[in-house]
Design a protein around this motif. Structure first.
Motif, PDB file in Angstrom:
ATOM      1  N   SER A 283      -3.596  -3.289 -25.455  1.00  0.00           N
ATOM      2  CA  SER A 283      -4.705  -2.946 -26.363  1.00  0.00           C
ATOM      3  C   SER A 283      -4.691  -3.806 -27.632  1.00  0.00           C
ATOM      4  O   SER A 283      -5.691  -3.893 -28.347  1.00  0.00           O
ATOM      5  N   ASP A 284      -3.568  -4.475 -27.908  1.00  0.00           N
ATOM      6  CA  ASP A 284      -3.511  -5.421 -29.035  1.00  0.00           C
ATOM      7  C   ASP A 284      -4.306  -6.684 -28.737  1.00  0.00           C
ATOM      8  O   ASP A 284      -4.678  -7.423 -29.657  1.00  0.00           O
ATOM      9  N   TYR A 285      -4.547  -6.947 -27.460  1.00  0.00           N
ATOM     10  CA  TYR A 285      -5.215  -8.193 -27.047  1.00  0.00           C
ATOM     11  C   TYR A 285      -6.606  -7.952 -26.476  1.00  0.00           C
ATOM     12  O   TYR A 285      -7.504  -8.762 -26.675  1.00  0.00           O
ATOM     13  N   PHE A 286      -6.758  -6.868 -25.731  1.00  0.00           N
ATOM     14  CA  PHE A 286      -8.019  -6.588 -25.031  1.00  0.00           C
ATOM     15  C   PHE A 286      -8.603  -5.277 -25.554  1.00  0.00           C
ATOM     16  O   PHE A 286      -7.892  -4.271 -25.628  1.00  0.00           O
ATOM     17  N   LYS A 287      -9.887  -5.290 -25.878  1.00  0.00           N
ATOM     18  CA  LYS A 287     -10.504  -4.135 -26.537  1.00  0.00           C
ATOM     19  C   LYS A 287     -11.105  -3.112 -25.567  1.00  0.00           C
ATOM     20  O   LYS A 287     -11.494  -2.018 -25.978  1.00  0.00           O
ATOM     21  N   GLU A 288     -11.193  -3.416 -24.284  1.00  0.00           N
ATOM     22  CA  GLU A 288     -11.787  -2.488 -23.320  1.00  0.00           C
ATOM     23  C   GLU A 288     -10.930  -1.220 -23.193  1.00  0.00           C
ATOM     24  O   GLU A 288      -9.704  -1.268 -23.262  1.00  0.00           O
ATOM     25  N   GLU A 289     -11.600  -0.116 -22.936  1.00  0.00           N
ATOM     26  CA  GLU A 289     -10.938   1.195 -22.863  1.00  0.00           C
ATOM     27  C   GLU A 289      -9.827   1.231 -21.810  1.00  0.00           C
ATOM     28  O   GLU A 289      -8.805   1.891 -21.992  1.00  0.00           O
ATOM     29  N   PHE A 290     -10.032   0.494 -20.734  1.00  0.00           N
ATOM     30  CA  PHE A 290      -9.046   0.452 -19.640  1.00  0.00           C
ATOM     31  C   PHE A 290      -7.641   0.117 -20.148  1.00  0.00           C
ATOM     32  O   PHE A 290      -6.643   0.568 -19.589  1.00  0.00           O
ATOM     33  N   PHE A 291      -7.564  -0.676 -21.220  1.00  0.00           N
ATOM     34  CA  PHE A 291      -6.263  -1.192 -21.678  1.00  0.00           C
ATOM     35  C   PHE A 291      -5.572  -0.299 -22.706  1.00  0.00           C
ATOM     36  O   PHE A 291      -4.482  -0.633 -23.169  1.00  0.00           O
ATOM     37  N   GLU A 292      -6.168   0.829 -23.041  1.00  0.00           N
ATOM     38  CA  GLU A 292      -5.612   1.677 -24.107  1.00  0.00           C
ATOM     39  C   GLU A 292      -4.155   2.046 -23.878  1.00  0.00           C
ATOM     40  O   GLU A 292      -3.365   2.080 -24.812  1.00  0.00           O
ATOM     41  N   THR A 293      -3.797   2.342 -22.621  1.00  0.00           N
ATOM     42  CA  THR A 293      -2.406   2.765 -22.345  1.00  0.00           C
ATOM     43  C   THR A 293      -1.631   1.722 -21.542  1.00  0.00           C
ATOM     44  O   THR A 293      -0.516   1.993 -21.087  1.00  0.00           O
ATOM     45  N   LYS A 294      -2.216   0.534 -21.365  1.00  0.00           N
ATOM     46  CA  LYS A 294      -1.588  -0.478 -20.511  1.00  0.00           C
ATOM     47  C   LYS A 294      -0.617  -1.344 -21.320  1.00  0.00           C
ATOM     48  O   LYS A 294      -0.911  -1.719 -22.458  1.00  0.00           O
TER      49      LYS A 294
END
Length: 208
Positions: free
Chosen positions: A190-201
């Motif tokens: 989530s530090d790099y990608f703003k899409e919701e999918f990445f919130e916990t990745k």
């Protein structure tokens, strides 16, 4: 362009790379009809949930030309194929224990003209080679994964970071990482990608 989200985060791609990323949708849609490598309902999210997710590793670690990367449990080619497009001067060895998935990897690599991908039906424990980094996308618990591949890295590192594991995983990892009992570094996608999918990745780095 279906693959516009890739350009959003990786704007410096060559024309060849742009074309290769754009080709992924039709290739995987076609193969998915024959062999289920991606959940059917997820194929429309291919670029965010699979391609960009795979490339999260590149936000954490840039691979030097000539390095060797092992992708364990690659399935239909993730994260290995997107990374191989991004790093054409790096050698990728993609392995999976399921032969028909490796068939897809070989066919997709050939269609894309990737010369830096070797695909093999194998279990990680049986491999004899040595690699700079070992990548994977949540194939098992990290402790178990570490046991499979802990002796597969080269002694000498050509990167600033020591050779080791770069593991894509989501959710709460505290219990898994405590179980590992090894040093590690957590990188939030989530530090790099703003899409919701990445919130916990996350990308978990474990030096070996």
């Amino acid at each position: 362009m279906r693959s516009a989200i890739i350009l959003k985060y990786f704007p410096d791609l060559s024309d060849i790379q742009k074309k290769q990323f754009e080709m992924l949708f039709d290739l995987y849609s076609d193969w998915n009809e024959k062999i289920n490598v991606i959940s059917r309902k997820d194929i429309d999210n291919l670029y965010t949930n699979h391609v960009l997710h795979s490339l999260g590793i590149a936000k954490v670690q840039q691979f030097m030309a000539g390095s060797d990367i092992l992708d364990v449990g690659t399935g239909g080619g993730f994260p290995g194929i997107p990374l191989a497009i991004l790093f054409p001067d790096v050698k990728f060895h993609l392995v999976d224990s399921i032969g028909k998935k490796i068939t897809v990897v070989k066919e997709v690599s050939t269609a894309l003209g990737l010369k830096n991908v070797k695909a093999e039906q194998a279990r990680a424990e049986q491999l004899k080679g040595e690699y700079d980094f070992i990548v994977s996308r949540a194939v098992t618990r990290i402790k178990e994964f570490h046991q499979w591949i802990h002796n597969k890295t080269k002694d000498k590192s050509i990167h600033e970071r020591d050779n080791g594991i770069l593991y894509l995983k989501g959710g709460d990892l505290d219990e898994e990482l405590n179980e590992l009992k090894k040093p590690y570094q957590l990188n939030n996608l989530s530090d790099y990608f703003k899409e919701e999918f990445f919130e916990t990745k996350k990308v978990v780095y474990v030096p070996l």
